[in-house]
Design a protein around this motif. Structure first.
Motif, mmCIF file in Angstrom:
data_model
loop_
_atom_site.group_PDB
_atom_site.id
_atom_site.type_symbol
_atom_site.label_atom_id
_atom_site.label_comp_id
_atom_site.label_asym_id
_atom_site.label_seq_id
_atom_site.Cartn_x
_atom_site.Cartn_y
_atom_site.Cartn_z
ATOM 1 N N LEU A 32 0.831 -1.206 0.000
ATOM 2 C CA LEU A 32 0.000 0.000 0.000
ATOM 3 C C LEU A 32 0.869 1.261 0.000
ATOM 4 C CD1 LEU A 32 -2.763 -1.077 2.551
ATOM 5 C CD2 LEU A 32 -2.995 -0.877 0.072
ATOM 6 N N PHE A 33 1.920 1.258 0.809
ATOM 7 C CA PHE A 33 2.829 2.402 0.820
ATOM 8 C C PHE A 33 3.538 2.541 -0.531
ATOM 9 C CE2 PHE A 33 2.280 1.892 5.369
ATOM 10 C CZ PHE A 33 2.334 3.196 5.840
ATOM 11 N N ALA A 34 3.979 1.408 -1.083
ATOM 12 C CA ALA A 34 4.665 1.457 -2.377
ATOM 13 C C ALA A 34 3.725 1.946 -3.474
ATOM 14 C CB ALA A 34 5.212 0.067 -2.723
ATOM 15 N N PHE A 35 2.461 1.550 -3.426
ATOM 16 C CA PHE A 35 1.497 2.021 -4.417
ATOM 17 C C PHE A 35 1.309 3.529 -4.320
ATOM 18 C CE2 PHE A 35 -2.997 3.252 -5.037
ATOM 19 C CZ PHE A 35 -3.043 3.152 -6.413
ATOM 20 N N ILE A 87 -5.812 -1.432 -25.525
ATOM 21 C CA ILE A 87 -6.801 -2.427 -25.092
ATOM 22 C C ILE A 87 -7.334 -2.063 -23.723
ATOM 23 C CG2 ILE A 87 -7.146 -4.864 -24.553
ATOM 24 C CD1 ILE A 87 -4.986 -5.529 -26.558
ATOM 25 N N VAL A 88 -6.437 -1.699 -22.782
ATOM 26 C CA VAL A 88 -6.820 -1.256 -21.443
ATOM 27 C C VAL A 88 -6.513 0.230 -21.338
ATOM 28 C CG1 VAL A 88 -6.457 -1.587 -18.971
ATOM 29 C CG2 VAL A 88 -6.306 -3.542 -20.523
ATOM 30 N N SER A 89 -7.456 0.995 -20.835
ATOM 31 C CA SER A 89 -7.270 2.436 -20.775
ATOM 32 C C SER A 89 -6.118 2.798 -19.849
ATOM 33 C CB SER A 89 -8.560 3.117 -20.298
ATOM 34 O OG SER A 89 -8.827 2.760 -18.956
ATOM 35 N N ARG A 90 -5.509 3.942 -20.123
ATOM 36 C CA ARG A 90 -4.382 4.405 -19.313
ATOM 37 C C ARG A 90 -4.816 4.707 -17.883
ATOM 38 N NH1 ARG A 90 -0.027 3.829 -17.287
ATOM 39 N NH2 ARG A 90 1.067 5.664 -16.528
ATOM 40 N N ASP A 91 -6.038 5.221 -17.710
ATOM 41 C CA ASP A 91 -6.542 5.504 -16.360
ATOM 42 C C ASP A 91 -6.650 4.223 -15.538
ATOM 43 O OD1 ASP A 91 -6.712 8.172 -16.945
ATOM 44 O OD2 ASP A 91 -8.824 8.078 -17.564
ATOM 45 N N LEU A 92 -7.119 3.137 -16.171
ATOM 46 C CA LEU A 92 -7.233 1.875 -15.452
ATOM 47 C C LEU A 92 -5.861 1.290 -15.144
ATOM 48 C CD1 LEU A 92 -9.170 -0.261 -14.353
ATOM 49 C CD2 LEU A 92 -9.117 -1.373 -16.594
ATOM 50 N N GLN A 93 -4.921 1.451 -16.064
ATOM 51 C CA GLN A 93 -3.566 0.958 -15.832
ATOM 52 C C GLN A 93 -2.903 1.663 -14.646
ATOM 53 O OE1 GLN A 93 -1.354 1.438 -19.454
ATOM 54 N NE2 GLN A 93 -2.701 0.103 -20.638
ATOM 55 N N SER A 94 -3.107 2.977 -14.533
ATOM 56 C CA SER A 94 -2.427 3.754 -13.506
ATOM 57 C C SER A 94 -3.116 3.692 -12.152
ATOM 58 C CB SER A 94 -2.333 5.222 -13.948
ATOM 59 O OG SER A 94 -3.624 5.777 -14.131
ATOM 60 N N THR A 95 -4.282 3.061 -12.059
ATOM 61 C CA THR A 95 -4.992 2.987 -10.771
ATOM 62 C C THR A 95 -5.161 1.528 -10.346
ATOM 63 O OG1 THR A 95 -7.079 3.151 -12.000
ATOM 64 C CG2 THR A 95 -6.174 5.178 -11.063
ATOM 65 N N ALA A 96 -6.189 0.890 -10.855
ATOM 66 C CA ALA A 96 -6.465 -0.484 -10.437
ATOM 67 C C ALA A 96 -5.367 -1.444 -10.880
ATOM 68 C CB ALA A 96 -7.816 -0.934 -11.004
ATOM 69 N N GLY A 97 -4.885 -1.277 -12.111
ATOM 70 C CA GLY A 97 -3.822 -2.160 -12.582
ATOM 71 C C GLY A 97 -2.551 -2.005 -11.779
ATOM 72 N N LEU A 98 -2.156 -0.757 -11.527
ATOM 73 C CA LEU A 98 -0.948 -0.507 -10.735
ATOM 74 C C LEU A 98 -1.105 -1.032 -9.314
ATOM 75 C CD1 LEU A 98 1.833 0.858 -10.437
ATOM 76 C CD2 LEU A 98 0.621 2.965 -9.857
ATOM 77 N N ALA A 99 -2.255 -0.788 -8.700
ATOM 78 C CA ALA A 99 -2.478 -1.252 -7.333
ATOM 79 C C ALA A 99 -2.430 -2.772 -7.251
ATOM 80 C CB ALA A 99 -3.823 -0.741 -6.818
ATOM 81 N N LEU A 245 13.331 3.886 -7.621
ATOM 82 C CA LEU A 245 14.136 3.623 -6.433
ATOM 83 C C LEU A 245 13.353 3.960 -5.167
ATOM 84 C CD1 LEU A 245 16.975 2.672 -5.591
ATOM 85 C CD2 LEU A 245 17.686 5.069 -5.614
ATOM 86 N N GLY A 246 12.607 5.052 -5.194
ATOM 87 C CA GLY A 246 11.795 5.422 -4.039
ATOM 88 C C GLY A 246 10.700 4.419 -3.737
ATOM 89 N N ILE A 247 10.134 3.815 -4.779
ATOM 90 C CA ILE A 247 9.103 2.789 -4.560
ATOM 91 C C ILE A 247 9.679 1.610 -3.797
ATOM 92 C CG2 ILE A 247 7.632 1.108 -5.747
ATOM 93 C CD1 ILE A 247 7.368 3.181 -8.011
ATOM 94 N N GLN A 248 10.868 1.168 -4.178
ATOM 95 C CA GLN A 248 11.485 0.040 -3.491
ATOM 96 C C GLN A 248 11.894 0.398 -2.060
ATOM 97 O OE1 GLN A 248 11.837 -3.119 -4.608
ATOM 98 N NE2 GLN A 248 10.727 -2.573 -6.468
ATOM 99 N N VAL A 249 12.372 1.616 -1.865
ATOM 100 C CA VAL A 249 12.719 2.055 -0.504
ATOM 101 C C VAL A 249 11.478 2.048 0.380
ATOM 102 C CG1 VAL A 249 13.508 4.016 0.865
ATOM 103 C CG2 VAL A 249 14.730 3.393 -1.212
ATOM 104 N N ALA A 250 10.378 2.587 -0.130
ATOM 105 C CA ALA A 250 9.136 2.605 0.643
ATOM 106 C C ALA A 250 8.645 1.193 0.928
ATOM 107 C CB ALA A 250 8.063 3.401 -0.114
ATOM 108 N N LEU A 251 8.738 0.312 -0.063
ATOM 109 C CA LEU A 251 8.267 -1.061 0.101
ATOM 110 C C LEU A 251 9.029 -1.782 1.207
ATOM 111 C CD1 LEU A 251 6.533 -3.448 -1.063
ATOM 112 C CD2 LEU A 251 8.520 -4.005 -2.458
ATOM 113 N N TRP A 252 10.369 -1.754 1.135
ATOM 114 C CA TRP A 252 11.155 -2.528 2.091
ATOM 115 C C TRP A 252 11.214 -1.874 3.464
ATOM 116 C CZ3 TRP A 252 11.757 -7.352 1.292
ATOM 117 C CH2 TRP A 252 11.842 -7.852 -0.008
ATOM 118 N N ALA A 253 11.183 -0.545 3.523
ATOM 119 C CA ALA A 253 11.155 0.123 4.822
ATOM 120 C C ALA A 253 9.848 -0.172 5.549
ATOM 121 C CB ALA A 253 11.343 1.630 4.642
ATOM 122 N N ALA A 254 8.725 -0.084 4.830
ATOM 123 C CA ALA A 254 7.435 -0.383 5.451
ATOM 124 C C ALA A 254 7.349 -1.850 5.858
ATOM 125 C CB ALA A 254 6.304 -0.025 4.491
ATOM 126 N N PHE A 255 7.890 -2.741 5.023
ATOM 127 C CA PHE A 255 7.864 -4.150 5.383
ATOM 128 C C PHE A 255 8.689 -4.416 6.639
ATOM 129 C CE2 PHE A 255 10.009 -8.260 5.346
ATOM 130 C CZ PHE A 255 8.926 -9.107 5.395
#
Length: 282
Positions: A32-35, A87-99, A245-255
Motif C-alpha cells: 500500500l505504501f509502495a502504491f 486495449i486497457v485504458s491508461r486511467d485503469l492501468q495507472s490505478t487499479a492495474g498498478l495497485a 528507487l523510491g518505490i522500493q525504498v518505501a516497500l522494504w522500509a514499510a515491510f
C-alpha cells in the motif's frame, strides 16, 4: 516487565507458518505504501515518457506520409492501428492495474522475506525480532534491487527497443541471482570468520568481499546495448529512475517496520504476573 526477546535459535514448527502469514500481511501493508509512492511520484514520469513516445511516433508517421501522397490504404491502416492501440485504458492501468500489481508483488516478497527471517533469526547474532526484520529488509533491498539497479537501471516505457526486452530482462534477473548468491556467501563467510577476527572485523571483511565480487561481476556481465536515445529528455529519465528507487525504498522500509512489529508480538514471551504483587486471600 519483560524486555523484547533476543532469540538464540530459529523458529520451528507451527511458528514458521504463523510468521509466513504475518510476512504476507506485512507485505500487503508495504504494498500500500509502495502504491502510494508509485502513483504520486512514478506516474507523472511514466505519462511524460508515453507522451515522448507518442510524439516520436507521430513525427515518424508524418515523415512516412510525406513520401506517400494520397495513399488511402495507408491512412486506413493507420486509423485501424490507432483504434486497436489501447486495449486497457491508461486511467485503469495507472490505478487499479498498478495497485493490483504492486500489492501482489508486496505479498509475494513479504512471504519470501518472512521465510528468510525464519532462517536468519538466531543465526547471525543475538538480535531482537525487530532488529532481525530490519536487517532482512535492508539486505533484501540491497541485494534484490539496489545492486542490480546500479548495473541495469530501470528505463521508462519510451526508452529501448521492444525487441530487446527479453534480453534486458534476462540480464537483470541474472544480476539479481548473482547478487543474492554472493550476499549469502558473504553472510556465511562472516559467520566463519567471526570467531577468529571478531564480529566487527568479520562483517567488514565479508562486506568488502561482497562489494569486490559485485564489481567483478559488473565488469564481466554485458552492458545494456539498448542505450537511451539522445533526444529523450534527461529530466524525465532521472525522475523515473528516482521514482522507481523510491518505490522500493518505501516497500522494504514499510515491510521491515510492519513485519518487525508483528513478529515481535508473536515471539515475545507473555508477561506473567508477579506473585509477590498478587493480593493475598484472607
Amino acid at each position: 516487565m519483560s524486555s523484547p526477546t533476543t532469540p538464540t535459535s530459529a523458529p520451528t514448527g507451527s511458528l514458521v507458518g504463523r510468521l509466513l502469514v504475518r510476512g504476507m500481511l506485512a507485505g500487503l501493508i508495504a504494498g500500500l505504501f509502495a502504491f502510494a509512492v508509485a502513483y504520486v511520484a512514478g506516474e507523472p514520469s511514466v505519462n511524460a515518457s508515453i507522451a515522448v513516445e507518442e510524439a516520436t511516433a507521430a513525427k515518424a508517421e508524418h515523415a512516412a506520409h510525406s513520401h506517400d501522397h494520397g495513399s488511402n490504404g495507408a491512412n486506413g491502416a493507420a486509423t485501424q492501428a490507432d483504434s486497436e492501440e489501447e486495449i486497457v485504458s491508461r486511467d485503469l492501468q495507472s490505478t487499479a492495474g498498478l495497485a493490483t500489481g504492486v500489492l501482489v508483488y508486496g505479498v509475494a516478497l513479504g512471504g519470501i522475506a518472512s521465510l528468510a527471517f525464519c532462517f536468519v533469526l538466531g543465526r547471525v547474532g543475538r538480535f531482537t525480532a525487530r532488529a532481525t526484520a530490519a536487517l532482512v529488509a535492508a539486505a533484501a533491498f540491497t541485494t534484490v534491487y539496489l545492486v542490480p539497479f546500479l548495473k541495469y537501471p530501470a528505463t521508462p516505457p519510451a526508452v529501448g527497443n521492444p525487441d530487446t526486452i527479453g534480453q534486458r530482462t534476462t540480464l537483470f534477473f541474472l544480476m539479481i541471482l548473482l547478487s543474492v548468491l554472493l550476499g549469502i556467501a558473504a553472510v556465511i563467510a562472516g559467520r566463519r570468520l567471526a570467531p577468529r577476527l571478531g564480529n566487527w572485523n568479520a562483517t567488514v571483511l565479508a562486506g568488502a568481499g561482497y562489494a569486490a565480487a559485485i564489481v567483478i561481476a559488473c565488469v564481466f556481465l554485458p552492458d545494456n546495448t539498448d542505450a537511451v536515445q539522445p533526444e529523450f529528455p534527461a529530466a524525465v529519465l532521472w525522475d523515473f529512475r528516482v521514482a522507481t528507487l523510491g518505490i522500493q525504498v518505501a516497500l522494504w522500509a514499510a515491510f521491515g517496520l510492519a513485519f518487525g512489529w508483528l513478529a515481535e508480538r508473536l515471539l515475545a514471551p507473555k508477561e506473567q504476573p508477579d506473585p509477590a504483587s498478587a493480593p493475598v486471600a484472607a
